[in-house]
Write a protein that holds these residues in place. Structure first.
Motif: not given
Length: 229
Positions: A101-106
């Motif tokens: 999820m954090n990767h997607a936010l990036g």
């Protein structure tokens, strides 16, 4: 939140057709991901969307299934290593998916951002309704009621009467891109907090202006059919 008064922050509320990013984290639910969450994202009545799916080192047929989708609004990334989550089942449940999820936010480029669990489904007019609502209210984040599948296969409605734990979930929020810098904490289990609420509690602490949309715009299915968990 001093940035709220800046022109850059406020200008997103004035854009006529801003890009909206839908972030989906996934792990070994290829068919459900394709047939339910990705399908419901791509059939949104609001068309200017970016759908980012990030695999938590999927080992099933997720990559192959994502490659069959012919829509340039969709992108799929499969991380080379799975997140380092606790082994105890409850604690693992609290934070599993934080890393993708954090990767997607990036990768999110949208003026506004939302999320969808890989086995859940949004209503077809959800983005259209929430975009209009957040721009009209000039809110930082909006949330809405949702229906949840119970153990017997029936459905109950969470009215989301307030912005509080057990009233909001990952897939029932829609917010200004300013908050993409505030990611999921993979260590929130140490506080015995699910990662989504840990993040939303921080957003509330920052003084975010939140508003409730009255419509039921999410079907939250019972978790099942995950392979090699």
């Amino acid at each position: 939140m001093r940035d709220r008064s800046s022109a850059a922050y406020q200008n997103l509320f004035n854009q006529p057709h801003p890009l909206v990013t839908i972030c989906i984290a996934t792990y070994n639910r290829g068919p459900l991901l394709l047939e339910r969450s990705v399908a419901s994202s791509l059939r949104q009545t609001y068309r200017n969307i970016q759908v980012i799916v990030v695999g938590d080192c999927c080992t099933d047929d997720t990559a192959r299934l994502m490659a069959t989708v012919r829509d340039n609004r969709l992108s799929f990334v499969n991380l080379p290593e799975r997140g380092n989550y606790p082994t105890e089942p409850l604690l693992r449940w609290m934070v599993a998916g934080s890393v993708p999820m954090n990767h997607a936010l990036g990768l999110a480029e949208g003026a506004f951002v939302t999320h969808l669990d890989d086995d859940d489904e949004h209503g077809p007019d959800r983005v259209e309704k929430l975009l209009s609502f957040i721009q009209q209210e000039r809110a930082d984040l909006v949330y809405h009621p949702f229906r949840s599948e119970n153990e017997s296969g029936g459905w109950t409605v969470n009215e989301a009467s307030r912005f509080a734990r057990r009233n909001v979930t990952t897939s029932s929020i829609f917010y200004h891109r300013w908050f993409t810098d505030l990611g999921w904490d993979p260590l929130s289990y140490r506080l015995r907090e699910p990662g989504d609420w840990n993040r939303l509690r921080k957003i509330r602490f920052l003084g975010a202006r939140t508003r409730r949309h009255p419509d039921i715009l999410l079907s939250h299915f019972r978790e099942r059919n995950q392979r090699n968990d």
